[in-house]
Design a protein around this motif. Structure first.
Motif, mmCIF file in Angstrom:
data_model
loop_
_atom_site.group_PDB
_atom_site.id
_atom_site.type_symbol
_atom_site.label_atom_id
_atom_site.label_comp_id
_atom_site.label_asym_id
_atom_site.label_seq_id
_atom_site.Cartn_x
_atom_site.Cartn_y
_atom_site.Cartn_z
ATOM 1 N N GLU A 1 -7.010 15.664 0.285
ATOM 2 C CA GLU A 1 -7.291 15.308 -1.113
ATOM 3 C C GLU A 1 -8.746 14.615 -0.538
ATOM 4 O O GLU A 1 -8.493 13.690 0.296
ATOM 5 N N GLU A 2 -9.510 14.755 -0.751
ATOM 6 C CA GLU A 2 -11.046 14.101 0.180
ATOM 7 C C GLU A 2 -13.040 13.943 -1.147
ATOM 8 O O GLU A 2 -12.668 14.729 -1.312
ATOM 9 N N ILE A 3 -13.387 12.380 -2.208
ATOM 10 C CA ILE A 3 -14.456 12.876 -2.225
ATOM 11 C C ILE A 3 -15.437 12.955 -0.358
ATOM 12 O O ILE A 3 -15.430 11.773 0.166
ATOM 13 N N ILE A 4 -16.517 13.800 -0.622
ATOM 14 C CA ILE A 4 -17.521 13.545 -0.155
ATOM 15 C C ILE A 4 -18.931 13.226 -0.856
ATOM 16 O O ILE A 4 -18.618 13.469 -2.315
ATOM 17 N N TYR A 5 -19.653 12.405 -0.254
ATOM 18 C CA TYR A 5 -20.775 11.649 -0.506
ATOM 19 C C TYR A 5 -21.953 12.288 0.441
ATOM 20 O O TYR A 5 -21.780 12.134 1.278
ATOM 21 N N ALA A 6 -23.041 12.162 -0.625
ATOM 22 C CA ALA A 6 -24.428 12.445 -0.250
ATOM 23 C C ALA A 6 -25.442 11.098 -1.325
ATOM 24 O O ALA A 6 -25.338 11.662 -2.220
ATOM 25 N N GLU A 7 -26.175 11.026 -0.013
ATOM 26 C CA GLU A 7 -27.455 10.765 -1.381
ATOM 27 C C GLU A 7 -29.411 11.724 -0.873
ATOM 28 O O GLU A 7 -28.763 12.080 0.282
ATOM 29 N N ALA A 8 -28.946 11.675 -2.065
ATOM 30 C CA ALA A 8 -30.163 12.580 -1.685
ATOM 31 C C ALA A 8 -31.243 12.388 -3.196
ATOM 32 O O ALA A 8 -30.661 12.152 -3.875
ATOM 33 N N ASN A 9 -32.514 12.828 -2.544
ATOM 34 C CA ASN A 9 -33.815 13.113 -3.678
ATOM 35 C C ASN A 9 -33.708 13.985 -3.952
ATOM 36 O O ASN A 9 -34.603 14.861 -3.272
ATOM 37 N N LEU A 10 -32.913 14.676 -5.291
ATOM 38 C CA LEU A 10 -33.373 16.024 -5.118
ATOM 39 C C LEU A 10 -34.686 16.712 -5.671
ATOM 40 O O LEU A 10 -34.961 17.723 -5.441
ATOM 41 N N ALA A 11 -35.647 15.765 -5.780
ATOM 42 C CA ALA A 11 -36.943 16.240 -6.026
ATOM 43 C C ALA A 11 -37.406 16.740 -4.726
ATOM 44 O O ALA A 11 -38.413 17.474 -4.303
ATOM 45 N N ASP A 12 -37.374 16.383 -3.442
ATOM 46 C CA ASP A 12 -37.468 16.583 -2.266
ATOM 47 C C ASP A 12 -37.214 17.724 -1.784
ATOM 48 O O ASP A 12 -38.193 18.301 -1.281
ATOM 49 N N ALA A 13 -36.608 19.014 -2.553
ATOM 50 C CA ALA A 13 -36.226 20.526 -2.425
ATOM 51 C C ALA A 13 -37.353 20.049 -2.784
ATOM 52 O O ALA A 13 -38.539 21.686 -1.920
ATOM 53 N N ARG A 14 -38.529 20.179 -3.763
ATOM 54 C CA ARG A 14 -39.663 20.802 -3.638
ATOM 55 C C ARG A 14 -40.739 21.056 -3.259
ATOM 56 O O ARG A 14 -41.134 21.605 -2.451
ATOM 57 N N ARG A 15 -40.783 19.405 -2.374
ATOM 58 C CA ARG A 15 -41.568 19.265 -1.382
ATOM 59 C C ARG A 15 -41.239 19.927 -0.393
ATOM 60 O O ARG A 15 -42.485 20.289 0.840
ATOM 61 N N GLY A 16 -39.954 20.299 -0.236
ATOM 62 C CA GLY A 16 -39.958 20.505 1.404
ATOM 63 C C GLY A 16 -40.238 22.234 1.514
ATOM 64 O O GLY A 16 -40.009 22.550 2.702
ATOM 65 N N ARG A 17 -40.648 23.409 0.161
ATOM 66 C CA ARG A 17 -40.738 24.026 -0.383
ATOM 67 C C ARG A 17 -42.417 24.732 0.637
ATOM 68 O O ARG A 17 -41.750 25.697 1.454
ATOM 69 N N ASN A 18 -42.938 23.678 1.541
ATOM 70 C CA ASN A 18 -44.003 23.471 1.427
ATOM 71 C C ASN A 18 -43.870 23.951 3.733
ATOM 72 O O ASN A 18 -43.564 22.480 3.536
ATOM 73 N N TRP A 19 -43.309 24.883 4.331
ATOM 74 C CA TRP A 19 -44.194 24.949 5.270
ATOM 75 C C TRP A 19 -44.674 24.706 6.854
ATOM 76 O O TRP A 19 -44.754 24.227 7.404
ATOM 77 N N ASN A 20 -45.855 24.603 5.740
ATOM 78 C CA ASN A 20 -46.965 25.009 6.947
ATOM 79 C C ASN A 20 -48.124 24.974 6.258
ATOM 80 O O ASN A 20 -47.991 25.318 4.922
ATOM 81 N N ALA A 21 -49.175 25.753 6.466
ATOM 82 C CA ALA A 21 -50.493 25.929 6.007
ATOM 83 C C ALA A 21 -50.155 26.520 5.141
ATOM 84 O O ALA A 21 -51.085 27.337 4.575
#
Lengths: 276, 276
Positions: free
Chosen positions: B230-250
């Motif tokens: 049994e183990e808790i795993i953590y991550a720190e994330a700004n979920l809004a980055d997912a939206r920014r990340g969708r633009n891969w190039n021009a």
């Protein structure tokens, strides 16, 4: 392979040497990289156009037909295709008796949009004595829809001529993301995947190699190939196993389990809901 | 977590302890495994039914609402849900102000078909101050359609309560196939994925642990967790980055690049073409 942009004759000759070598080792189905006749990084549309050919009437496709006939094998090869004034990033599908059909890259990547028309032939599955063969090219594999549409048309294997470029954040100690996409698609559609990538650096654009052959289980059975060295990878596979493998237990068959009653029309919807 | 089948009070108490501990470490969004109140391997429908509760009226959901309120956090928790005479393998989505909604597992795995009704609520994305949250359960993640339908409704993260079982052919030196599916889906939809698995062996059925939190890039940022502890795993994330990340190039935005003009109606088709 390491095609060199502009050196079409040299590139095609090299592809024939690879096919001959693969045939000598028993290959029945050979996959070559994306745009392996022309190279990838064009300076202009004129340059791209000058390197394009008709499929199957052009000499590149004819020479692949000859070698396929001679050795009784199938070839899926990335080719810079010209039709009238239009260019397509295409894959020629060739059997021992000649050209079976063409796939045109559906999802264009980056500056390909400056040179090529988006594929207009949809996703076709070719019936061959080896099994049913679907084809995608490079960025098409980023869309699970591409694999699914091959699977729903009965594909036993999806062959992918590709020119994979580095992905931001790729950890060196992990599988290439492109390979992960191939593994996930193979597993969740129960079909084989054979992706042939190029290597080298062309006009400052590096390519990552790491061609891979994945079983219908999702696990690699060939490769991944070298990231920087020309190399043929092989796997022995009975493509019909992909069909058997779809029954996972008394209740689940992975393609029949799709809940089309709930998927609705959004997956194929032409209108964007505005969220993305 | 290691829920124990039949010991509902103990399981829920344990889930509350984990949530308290996660909250103490700053967690704002907590994902718990599938059926974490009841356990998974039932001997009979009667046993499954006796362990089920109404959502949100039952005591389990109420206790999760309380702890969510107390710590101002969101919880996605797998729950054995009863509605009238029907049972659902469900996930309760809970915010600081209470129950936001329920997801019911769409694709039932194996003998779940003996106990549960297939989910009838479709794929819902919940709008929260943290971002837009989609939910799937275990085998749902084997269907790229599931992730896609979340993404097309704007999900920034897909939370997956799960009880992953071993996959035939899993190589010990490779990422779990379940993790590979999560990575591929995160990358090709540009969204975060947080999958909370259980561990342990229940009535001879082993579970594989290895919970994982994946960035919208496709690379893990938390876990994978232990396969047997049994183990808790953590991550720190700004979920809004997912939206920014969708633009891969021009040219490329991964969700807008979908070629819905070519996908046609097959992806959502109700009739099988007979190939599979």
């Amino acid at each position: 392979m390491e095609p060199v942009v502009g050196e079409k004759q040299r590139n095609v000759q090299r592809s024939l040497e690879f096919i001959e070598r693969a045939a000598a080792n028993g290959a029945q189905l050979v996959v070559l990289p994306e745009l392996c006749n022309s190279g990838y990084v064009f300076n202009s549309r004129d340059e791209a156009f000058a390197l394009a050919e008709e499929v199957p009437a052009g000499p590149t496709c004819r020479s692949w037909e000859e070698v396929a006939h001679e050795h009784g094998l199938h070839i899926i090869a990335g080719i810079n295709e010209r039709e009238g004034r239009s260019l397509y990033n295409a894959a020629a599908v060739i059997g021992p008796s000649g050209h079976l059909g063409t796939f045109r890259k559906v999802h264009l990547w980056d500056e390909e949009n400056l040179f090529f028309e988006p594929g207009n032939l949809g996703f076709t599955v070719f019936q061959t004595p080896l099994g049913r063969i679907g084809t995608l090219i490079c960025y098409d594999a980023w869309f699970p829809e591409s694999f699914r549409l091959c699977a729903l048309q009965g594909a036993d294997i999806v062959c992918i001529p590709t020119n994979w470029v580095p992905i931001p954040g790729q950890a060196q100690d992990r599988e290439a993301m492109a390979n992960i996409l191939c593994m996930a698609a193979a597993h969740s559609n129960s079909l084989f995947v054979a992706a042939a990538d190029r290597i080298g650096v062309e006009r400052d654009q590096p390519f990552i190699g790491q061609s891979v052959i994945v079983s219908y289980t999702g696990w690699p059975i060939g490769g991944s190939a070298s990231p920087d060295r020309e190399e043929i990878i092989y796997a022995e596979a009975n493509l019909a196993d992909a069909r058997r493998g779809r029954n996972w237990n008394a209740f689940n068959q992975v393609l029949r389990d799709r809940r089309t009653d709930l998927y609705g029309e959004m997956l194929g919807a032409k209108a964007s809901p505005g969220w993305y």
